[in-house]
Write a protein that holds these residues in place. Structure first.
Motif: not given
Lengths: 124, 124
Positions: A87-95, A115-119, A121-124
């Motif tokens: 996954a390249a995207c910080h939102e958890g998507y491939q693209s 992936f789940d971004p919270e896992d 990057y943690g919660t913001e």
């Protein structure tokens, strides 16, 4: 010779070398380009953070450079990469291009989250 | 909502809808984006010529928009097109990325020319 623009930047299209999927577009300055060449992993210049950014530095989803191409005007790059973590995207998507733009200007998600971004990057 | 940058621009990656090949990256301002949406053919903003550019206006190699995607940050676009004339590049190649960048910074042409630019644009 590469032609960086008036702000010293050049767009780079990053493509997954295995699937051909366009993962993202980001900007490089001369330093990011040199770091990419020397390290074999993509580095960009973040315009919002005003600093060099080693792609995957936080998530671990780094990109190994497999091949690089330059356009006719020598002012943009196409880079084929091995994408770690799928996954390249910080939102958890491939693209980063996981949303279709509909005629009424709304968006439709067209991809599955990897992936789940919270896992990551943690919660913001 | 789309986020154009401080210069009012946004990069757009243009992909051949049939082959998945990345054809070019160009910039759109709000007007180029609107013209693209309304006409169904790609329009860009040329930074060097400082004007709107209807892709293919001179060569006839226009691009019909088949699908549009927006990235996570809403500051770039991926557009899948039907490429008329089979070549997007003014140098006569299918893609503007027809040269591989070698480790010594030299270029290697990796594609076949589809048309002779002199036939299309005349001598300069």
């Amino acid at each position: 010779m590469l032609n960086f623009d008036s702000q010293g930047l050049m767009p780079a299209v990053i493509v997954d070398d295995e699937t051909g999927t366009v993962l993202l577009v980001a900007f490089m300055n001369q330093e990011a380009y040199q770091l990419t060449r020397e390290s074999g992993q993509t580095h960009f210049f973040s315009r919002s953070r005003n600093r060099i950014w080693h792609k995957g530095e936080q998530s671990g989803n780094v990109q190994d450079v497999r091949d690089m191409f330059v356009n006719c005007e020598e002012n943009s790059l196409l880079i084929r990469v091995k994408q770690h973590g799928d996954a390249a995207c910080h939102e958890g998507y491939q693209s980063c291009y996981y949303r279709r733009l509909l005629p009424d200007e709304s968006y439709e998600i067209v991809a599955e989250r990897i992936f789940d971004p919270e896992d990551v990057y943690g919660t913001e």
